[in-house]
Write a protein that holds these residues in place. Structure first.
Motif, PDB file in Angstrom:
ATOM      1  N   SER A  51      19.034  29.266  47.929  1.00  0.00           N
ATOM      2  CA  SER A  51      19.076  29.707  49.325  1.00  0.00           C
ATOM      3  C   SER A  51      20.434  29.340  49.919  1.00  0.00           C
ATOM      4  O   SER A  51      20.838  28.180  49.869  1.00  0.00           O
ATOM      5  CB  SER A  51      17.965  29.036  50.132  1.00  0.00           C
ATOM      6  N   PRO A  52      21.162  30.316  50.467  1.00  0.00           N
ATOM      7  CA  PRO A  52      22.482  30.022  51.044  1.00  0.00           C
ATOM      8  C   PRO A  52      22.399  29.000  52.173  1.00  0.00           C
ATOM      9  O   PRO A  52      21.481  29.032  52.990  1.00  0.00           O
ATOM     10  CB  PRO A  52      22.946  31.385  51.566  1.00  0.00           C
ATOM     11  N   GLN A  53      23.356  28.088  52.186  1.00  0.00           N
ATOM     12  CA  GLN A  53      23.439  27.085  53.239  1.00  0.00           C
ATOM     13  C   GLN A  53      24.780  27.267  53.950  1.00  0.00           C
ATOM     14  O   GLN A  53      25.832  27.001  53.381  1.00  0.00           O
ATOM     15  CB  GLN A  53      23.333  25.675  52.658  1.00  0.00           C
ATOM     16  N   ALA A  54      24.700  27.767  55.178  1.00  0.00           N
ATOM     17  CA  ALA A  54      25.927  28.145  55.889  1.00  0.00           C
ATOM     18  C   ALA A  54      26.883  26.970  56.061  1.00  0.00           C
ATOM     19  O   ALA A  54      28.098  27.112  55.945  1.00  0.00           O
ATOM     20  CB  ALA A  54      25.562  28.743  57.246  1.00  0.00           C
ATOM     21  N   ASP A  55      26.349  25.777  56.340  1.00  0.00           N
ATOM     22  CA  ASP A  55      27.228  24.645  56.627  1.00  0.00           C
ATOM     23  C   ASP A  55      28.010  24.189  55.404  1.00  0.00           C
ATOM     24  O   ASP A  55      29.042  23.528  55.534  1.00  0.00           O
ATOM     25  CB  ASP A  55      26.416  23.480  57.194  1.00  0.00           C
ATOM     26  N   SER A  56      27.541  24.529  54.192  1.00  0.00           N
ATOM     27  CA  SER A  56      28.239  24.086  52.981  1.00  0.00           C
ATOM     28  C   SER A  56      29.550  24.817  52.762  1.00  0.00           C
ATOM     29  O   SER A  56      30.361  24.414  51.930  1.00  0.00           O
ATOM     30  CB  SER A  56      27.337  24.265  51.760  1.00  0.00           C
ATOM     31  N   LEU A  57      29.805  25.908  53.495  1.00  0.00           N
ATOM     32  CA  LEU A  57      31.034  26.668  53.324  1.00  0.00           C
ATOM     33  C   LEU A  57      32.172  26.165  54.203  1.00  0.00           C
ATOM     34  O   LEU A  57      33.309  26.612  54.056  1.00  0.00           O
ATOM     35  CB  LEU A  57      30.787  28.151  53.637  1.00  0.00           C
ATOM     36  N   LEU A  58      31.879  25.262  55.108  1.00  0.00           N
ATOM     37  CA  LEU A  58      32.891  24.799  56.046  1.00  0.00           C
ATOM     38  C   LEU A  58      34.099  24.217  55.319  1.00  0.00           C
ATOM     39  O   LEU A  58      33.971  23.316  54.489  1.00  0.00           O
ATOM     40  CB  LEU A  58      32.291  23.751  56.989  1.00  0.00           C
ATOM     41  N   GLY A  59      35.263  24.764  55.647  1.00  0.00           N
ATOM     42  CA  GLY A  59      36.498  24.247  55.075  1.00  0.00           C
ATOM     43  C   GLY A  59      36.739  24.659  53.638  1.00  0.00           C
ATOM     44  O   GLY A  59      37.720  24.214  53.040  1.00  0.00           O
ATOM     45  N   LYS A  60      35.888  25.505  53.059  1.00  0.00           N
ATOM     46  CA  LYS A  60      36.023  25.908  51.662  1.00  0.00           C
ATOM     47  C   LYS A  60      36.672  27.284  51.576  1.00  0.00           C
ATOM     48  O   LYS A  60      36.512  28.132  52.445  1.00  0.00           O
ATOM     49  CB  LYS A  60      34.662  25.933  50.965  1.00  0.00           C
ATOM     50  N   LYS A  61      37.388  27.491  50.486  1.00  0.00           N
ATOM     51  CA  LYS A  61      38.056  28.772  50.269  1.00  0.00           C
ATOM     52  C   LYS A  61      37.863  29.204  48.811  1.00  0.00           C
ATOM     53  O   LYS A  61      38.084  28.431  47.884  1.00  0.00           O
ATOM     54  CB  LYS A  61      39.547  28.646  50.576  1.00  0.00           C
ATOM     55  N   THR A  62      37.441  30.464  48.649  1.00  0.00           N
ATOM     56  CA  THR A  62      37.250  31.049  47.323  1.00  0.00           C
ATOM     57  C   THR A  62      38.172  32.239  47.161  1.00  0.00           C
ATOM     58  O   THR A  62      38.316  33.052  48.088  1.00  0.00           O
ATOM     59  CB  THR A  62      35.793  31.507  47.122  1.00  0.00           C
ATOM     60  N   VAL A  63      38.787  32.351  46.007  1.00  0.00           N
ATOM     61  CA  VAL A  63      39.633  33.503  45.720  1.00  0.00           C
ATOM     62  C   VAL A  63      38.906  34.412  44.734  1.00  0.00           C
ATOM     63  O   VAL A  63      38.365  33.954  43.722  1.00  0.00           O
ATOM     64  CB  VAL A  63      41.001  33.074  45.154  1.00  0.00           C
ATOM     65  N   LEU A  64      38.847  35.707  45.074  1.00  0.00           N
ATOM     66  CA  LEU A  64      38.370  36.716  44.129  1.00  0.00           C
ATOM     67  C   LEU A  64      39.556  37.059  43.241  1.00  0.00           C
ATOM     68  O   LEU A  64      40.484  37.750  43.670  1.00  0.00           O
ATOM     69  CB  LEU A  64      37.859  37.951  44.859  1.00  0.00           C
ATOM     70  N   LEU A  65      39.536  36.560  42.026  1.00  0.00           N
ATOM     71  CA  LEU A  65      40.685  36.660  41.122  1.00  0.00           C
ATOM     72  C   LEU A  65      40.437  37.770  40.112  1.00  0.00           C
ATOM     73  O   LEU A  65      39.508  37.680  39.305  1.00  0.00           O
ATOM     74  CB  LEU A  65      40.905  35.322  40.420  1.00  0.00           C
ATOM     75  N   MET A  66      41.258  38.804  40.152  1.00  0.00           N
ATOM     76  CA  MET A  66      41.090  39.928  39.239  1.00  0.00           C
ATOM     77  C   MET A  66      42.303  40.068  38.320  1.00  0.00           C
ATOM     78  O   MET A  66      43.346  40.588  38.725  1.00  0.00           O
ATOM     79  CB  MET A  66      40.876  41.235  39.992  1.00  0.00           C
ATOM     80  N   PRO A  67      42.192  39.616  37.056  1.00  0.00           N
ATOM     81  CA  PRO A  67      43.242  39.887  36.070  1.00  0.00           C
ATOM     82  C   PRO A  67      43.124  41.346  35.605  1.00  0.00           C
ATOM     83  O   PRO A  67      42.026  41.820  35.299  1.00  0.00           O
ATOM     84  CB  PRO A  67      42.927  38.920  34.929  1.00  0.00           C
ATOM     85  N   ILE A  68      44.243  42.064  35.557  1.00  0.00           N
ATOM     86  CA  ILE A  68      44.214  43.460  35.119  1.00  0.00           C
ATOM     87  C   ILE A  68      45.315  43.695  34.099  1.00  0.00           C
ATOM     88  O   ILE A  68      46.339  43.014  34.082  1.00  0.00           O
ATOM     89  CB  ILE A  68      44.365  44.436  36.302  1.00  0.00           C
ATOM     90  N   TYR A  69      45.076  44.693  33.257  1.00  0.00           N
ATOM     91  CA  TYR A  69      46.034  45.031  32.201  1.00  0.00           C
ATOM     92  C   TYR A  69      45.979  46.539  31.986  1.00  0.00           C
ATOM     93  O   TYR A  69      45.086  47.058  31.338  1.00  0.00           O
ATOM     94  CB  TYR A  69      45.684  44.276  30.912  1.00  0.00           C
ATOM     95  N   ASN A  70      46.920  47.247  32.622  1.00  0.00           N
ATOM     96  CA  ASN A  70      47.010  48.707  32.510  1.00  0.00           C
ATOM     97  C   ASN A  70      45.703  49.400  32.887  1.00  0.00           C
ATOM     98  O   ASN A  70      45.273  50.351  32.232  1.00  0.00           O
ATOM     99  CB  ASN A  70      47.423  49.105  31.092  1.00  0.00           C
ATOM    100  N   GLU A  71      45.078  48.906  33.947  1.00  0.00           N
ATOM    101  CA  GLU A  71      43.817  49.482  34.401  1.00  0.00           C
ATOM    102  C   GLU A  71      44.055  50.598  35.413  1.00  0.00           C
ATOM    103  O   GLU A  71      45.166  50.772  35.927  1.00  0.00           O
ATOM    104  CB  GLU A  71      42.940  48.391  35.032  1.00  0.00           C
TER     105      GLU A  71
END
Length: 707
Positions: free
Chosen positions: A114-134
């Motif tokens: 179950s998502p807990q909104a307060d646990s995201l405070l101050g956190k940062k996530t990067v959606l990292l997409m490695p690509i190769y001739n896509e």
């Protein structure tokens, strides 16, 4: 849907391609040394699942092997017969493990955090997409749909997007920078979008991620690794982030990606199997692995600092195929993080994670060549100090996924050789000893049939359990229907039987090439079918067909009964060329889709995220389709957008001058038009041109001189 603004925001300030560097040290790990770690206790359900999976598989394999010994020991056992028993045991244990793992999955409780909104405070996530001739339109469309969904979910401020490119085709790069610029424009003010293309493709995807962590990893708490065809819902992204934040011991949390967008027969077979059978298998794996889990390289969230400290990969020494950069890096990275005490878990019941299937059998074969070499490299990693035994087993499973094919092929050949041998050997019915009864060559056919039925039953256990689960699961039963589920399962099983012997020979050839030291190279993965190349299929499968012809001819003459037992294998080989062509059939896929066969719930009720992704892809495709180097010559804004995305060229090392740049300079000096200069350039030289603003300016100067 409003069209994308290809002109960009002319009045806006210039945007940076990358953020300021915030490096993390990521040293290569030592496989020969390790400090002892105290691990978190596993749940009792994990030990129960291990007992069911490994205890059950061991018991079944022991029983089946004993039955095989009884079958061949009616008379004196030959060397070939003992080899047959050994190969049978090696192949049987893996299907027994799959069956018992699926049974263990029945006991694994559903757990969706179950998502807990307060646990995201101050956190940062990067959606990292490695690509190769896509395909830039496809990758940016997926990222844009995820970005828009995150903003709508109200968590956009906790995410950034970072595209790390290893592309080395100039036309692809031009489209890439244009599409990324439009992605930045579309998400401006909501989610930051960054882009970097490497000049050096060292260590391939693993090296690409390593450089990102080493230069910018300090900006982020977590990174969610994506493949070029990945798609995750906003709720899933949020759940992964909150689950990671709420468990300080978590190093990696892996989702179960479901296949979608199947537009060929093979892709539809794969997506149906993944939807119906995949969850029960994944739940079984999750049940017995506990915190000693695996990582599949994408659609997973990773704690960045822990990854940097513990998952740096060394370059393997020794001889090929074991030497060099580790290709199947994900298994090893998970094992190293777990070795350091971080948990590696899977959430098989968390929905909203998708990827695409290769479109045809030949495309899978190309991909499997690289995977096979990477998995065989794990033979050199298995002895690393401090690895947990489940992580070693994950690697061993990956190795046997390809080694099982030559073992199976050897088992068939032994059976054929024995049939020929029996035909030619003069049987001594009466010995010199005084006896009223002859020494008949006894073969326990009744026990053999029973063992065959047992083997087939165990082989089908995961499919049967998966099908039963689907029938009793409302979310699958209602949109697909029981009848269509059953018909789809029959179609999938029939084609699996026919394709299995083809893969057997493909993987056997892969093993032969790998152990001969032939490198797999690094080709771009084909994600959409480009049509049937009959000449390519003929070259690829002619040997499979001929092997099928030879084995059939031998059995017709020497052992018709064995021909009957091997008929499914032989039919697959004899028809390998048309079957391979059929695998890429979009027409048959459309017919099956129209009939509701091999369907998945996402096709019946398409999520809004997928609809948006498809709409964005059309828009991106329309905007970047015509882009190439010549287009940049006459469009200053696009040219400026491209060079704003490039990094400064590498500083030449003494004794190694930039030959491509020098060659471009001379060709520009000799050319009478920009088009002539470009026509003379190789791809490497075009990349040098596109990397250097001043060099491109000298190309433009030719046109101004003419005017």
């Amino acid at each position: 849907m409003e069209p994308l603004n290809m002109q960009g925001e002319q009045n806006n300030m210039h945007r940076l391609a990358t953020p300021a560097e915030c490096p993390l040290d990521m040293p290569p790990q030592d496989f020969k040394r390790h400090s002892k770690i105290v691990y978190r206790r596993q749940a009792w359900t994990t030990w129960l699942a291990r007992l069911i999976t490994f205890g059950g598989a061991t018991s079944l394999t022991g029983f089946a092997t004993y039955q095989m010994v009884l079958i061949v020991s009616q008379v004196e056992v030959t060397v070939l017969q003992w080899l047959m028993v050994g190969f049978f045991a090696l192949t049987f244990v893996w299907i027994a493990l799959a069956a018992c793992g699926a049974i263990a999955g029945l006991f694994f409780p559903n757990k969706i955090p179950s998502p807990q909104a307060d646990s995201l405070l101050g956190k940062k996530t990067v959606l990292l997409m490695p690509i190769y001739n896509e395909d830039a339109a496809q990758t940016c469309a997926a990222l844009m749909s995820m970005g828009k969904a995150l903003v709508a979910e109200g968590v956009g401020q906790h995410f950034e997007i970072f595209i790390i490119s290893d592309s080395n085709k100039p036309e692809v790069w031009v489209k890439e920078t244009a599409a990324v610029h439009q992605l930045q424009t579309a998400l401006h003010g909501d989610i930051k979008v960054w882009y970097r293309r490497r000049f050096n493709n060292k260590a391939k995807k693993a090296g690409n991620v390593h450089e990102f962590v080493s230069r910018w990893g300090g900006h982020y708490d977590y990174m969610l690794i994506l493949d070029a065809d990945s798609l995750l819902s906003a709720s899933t992204l949020r759940t992964l982030m909150t689950e990671m934040a709420s468990d300080p011991h978590s190093g990696i949390i892996q989702t179960l990606p479901c296949l979608y967008r199947g537009n060929t027969l093979f892709a539809r077979l794969q997506q149906f199997a993944g939807t119906i059978y995949g969850p029960i298998v994944a739940k079984g794996i999750t049940a017995w692995q506990g915190d000693d889990g695996n990582y599949w390289g994408h659609n997973a969230i990773i704690r960045v600092n822990a990854f940097a400290q513990t998952a740096g990969l060394p370059t393997l020494g020794g001889n090929k195929p074991f030497s060099g950069d580790i290709l199947s890096h994900d298994f090893v990275e998970a094992a190293l993080m777990r070795r350091a005490g971080w948990s590696v878990r899977m959430l098989p019941d968390l929905k909203g994670s998708w990827e695409e299937s290769p479109p045809s059998l030949s495309d899978v074969a190309i991909r499997d060549r690289r995977w096979a070499q990477g998995n065989i490299q794990h033979l050199a990693v298995l002895s690393a100090k401090g690895l947990r035994w489940p992580n070693r087993f994950h690697m061993l499973t990956g190795i046997m996924g390809y080694m099982a094919s030559p073992i199976w092929f050897a088992l068939i050949l032994i059976g054929i050789v024995m049939a020929v041998q029996i035909h030619y050997v003069n049987v001594e019915y009466f010995s010199d000893e005084l006896s009223l009864f002859p020494h008949w060559p006894v073969f326990d056919s009744e026990r053999m049939i029973q063992l065959f039925v047992l083997t087939m039953g165990i082989l089908l256990v995961p499919k049967i359990l998966g099908l039963l689960r689907a029938i009793f699961t409302k979310q699958l039963r209602q949109p697909l229907g029981i009848i269509r589920l059953l018909l789809g399962a029959i179609i999938e099983i029939v084609f699996s039987v026919l394709y299995a012997p083809i893969f057997m020979l493909i993987h056997s050839k892969h093993m032969l090439d790998i152990f001969r030291g032939r490198d797999s190279g690094w080709s771009t993965q084909q994600r959409q079918h480009k049509g049937t190349d009959w000449l390519h299929l003929f070259r690829m499968h002619i040997w499979h067909t001929l092997i099928g012809v030879v084995m059939t001819a031998i059995l017709v003459y020497y052992s018709p009964p064995l021909l009957f037992w091997l008929a499914p294998t032989l039919i697959g080989l004899l028809l390998s060329i048309p079957l391979s062509a059929l695998s890429g059939s979009s027409i048959l896929a459309k017919v099956l889709k129209f009939c509701g066969l091999l369907s998945i719930p996402e096709e019946v009720n398409m999520p809004a995220l997928m609809q948006q992704r498809d709409e964005f892809e059309q828009l991106f495709s329309a905007q970047v389709a015509e882009l190439n180097i010549e287009y940049l010559l006459s469009h200053p804004l696009h040219r400026e957008n491209h060079f704003s995305m490039t990094q400064a060229p590498l500083v030449p090392v003494r004794g190694h001058p930039p030959l491509d740049k020098i060659s471009v300079e001379h060709k520009i000096a000799d050319a009478q038009s920009p088009q002539e200069a470009i026509a003379w350039m190789t791809d490497k030289e075009k990349l040098a041109l596109l990397s250097d603003r001043q060099l491109f300016a000298s190309l433009l100067a030719i046109a101004s001189t003419q005017n």
